[in-house]
Design a protein around this motif. Sequence first.
Motif, mmCIF file in Angstrom:
data_model
loop_
_atom_site.group_PDB
_atom_site.id
_atom_site.type_symbol
_atom_site.label_atom_id
_atom_site.label_comp_id
_atom_site.label_asym_id
_atom_site.label_seq_id
_atom_site.Cartn_x
_atom_site.Cartn_y
_atom_site.Cartn_z
ATOM 1 N N ALA A 147 0.833 -1.204 0.000
ATOM 2 C CA ALA A 147 0.000 0.000 0.000
ATOM 3 C C ALA A 147 0.867 1.254 0.000
ATOM 4 O O ALA A 147 0.567 2.240 -0.708
ATOM 5 C CB ALA A 147 -0.927 -0.012 1.217
ATOM 6 N N GLU A 148 1.928 1.252 0.778
ATOM 7 C CA GLU A 148 2.830 2.409 0.835
ATOM 8 C C GLU A 148 3.451 2.693 -0.527
ATOM 9 O O GLU A 148 3.537 3.856 -0.962
ATOM 10 C CB GLU A 148 3.937 2.161 1.866
ATOM 11 N N LEU A 174 2.080 7.522 -6.402
ATOM 12 C CA LEU A 174 1.123 8.584 -6.709
ATOM 13 C C LEU A 174 1.456 9.875 -5.974
ATOM 14 O O LEU A 174 0.675 10.834 -6.026
ATOM 15 C CB LEU A 174 -0.286 8.129 -6.326
ATOM 16 N N SER A 175 2.614 9.910 -5.290
ATOM 17 C CA SER A 175 3.056 11.083 -4.515
ATOM 18 C C SER A 175 2.097 11.401 -3.372
ATOM 19 O O SER A 175 1.901 12.573 -3.017
ATOM 20 C CB SER A 175 3.237 12.308 -5.421
ATOM 21 N N CYS A 180 -6.405 4.899 -13.864
ATOM 22 C CA CYS A 180 -5.006 4.514 -14.058
ATOM 23 C C CYS A 180 -4.626 3.388 -13.105
ATOM 24 O O CYS A 180 -4.005 2.399 -13.514
ATOM 25 C CB CYS A 180 -4.113 5.733 -13.837
ATOM 26 N N VAL A 181 -5.005 3.521 -11.831
ATOM 27 C CA VAL A 181 -4.689 2.486 -10.850
ATOM 28 C C VAL A 181 -5.445 1.206 -11.184
ATOM 29 O O VAL A 181 -4.914 0.096 -11.042
ATOM 30 C CB VAL A 181 -5.033 2.972 -9.434
ATOM 31 N N ALA A 231 9.210 1.071 -10.814
ATOM 32 C CA ALA A 231 8.763 2.440 -11.104
ATOM 33 C C ALA A 231 9.325 3.431 -10.084
ATOM 34 O O ALA A 231 9.729 4.537 -10.453
ATOM 35 C CB ALA A 231 7.242 2.490 -11.117
ATOM 36 N N LEU A 232 9.363 3.033 -8.819
ATOM 37 C CA LEU A 232 9.892 3.930 -7.780
ATOM 38 C C LEU A 232 11.391 4.128 -7.927
ATOM 39 O O LEU A 232 11.921 5.222 -7.706
ATOM 40 C CB LEU A 232 9.551 3.370 -6.391
ATOM 41 N N GLU A 233 12.119 3.068 -8.281
ATOM 42 C CA GLU A 233 13.555 3.203 -8.527
ATOM 43 C C GLU A 233 13.814 4.130 -9.717
ATOM 44 O O GLU A 233 14.715 4.972 -9.680
ATOM 45 C CB GLU A 233 14.159 1.823 -8.797
#
Length: 252
Positions: A175-176, A182-183, A223-224, A244-246
């Motif tokens: 979840a985090e 999504l900022s 989108c989600v 994606a976060l990296e």
Amino acid sequence: MPRNRHPAARPRRCISHAPGHSHSRRREALAYAEAEYFRKTFHFGLGGDLATGAAELVVGGVWMLLGTVCVLGTHLIKGQLAKARRSTMNRRMTAAALPSPEALEARWHRTQRKSLKEALHLGAMLMQIADTTSNAIRLDKNGKMAGRGGGLKGWLQTYCPSIPYSTAMRYKRLAEQLLQLLSIEEVGAGAAMDWVVPEEGKAQIQPWKPGAEAMEIAKVRACVGKLLWFHPSQRSLGKVLRRALEKAGKLS
């Protein structure tokens, strides 16, 4: 000749119990060992007295009785204290519009196999609970370390012991990462999951003001929704979120 005795049988030997006999010495050694045991256990004999030993025997007997008779009652008392603590926490969390232990356990045990959306919502609930806990060092009045906060792990052990911590952390991390992509990362971000991933069979939460705001939120949900459709498992979604976060420089 004695009755029932074979004529070729060897005659029985008479065993002497004289003080010097080996059997007598073994009995004396055993008696001495027993005396030493009681002396060391109950502190009488050399350096003690019989009255003290008798008193300790009585105390020891009382403790044995208490341990036997009161173990069930003690267990029940501890259970009542745990229920009282949980009831207090339920009231506190509900008053603060946060997931209560009762609500978390009810949702957790609603289904044995969690869907991806269910795991995300449980993770969001755990995020909200984690915001109220702390792992920080606690200091006493003299400024010395008095312990450390139990954090989410301690909270679950106290109020929701039926929920495994490792699985809970996996849902929370998932979840985090989704909200981080999504900022939506600030304290209390877990509450945003109801907006981002609406629950099936429930009315979607609508913005306070219709129009442009509603359209933008609808875009995020769409989108989600596509992301979850392409990656329907927790493992698959976790991998794509980490990549994606990296790529965005948000994950070291």
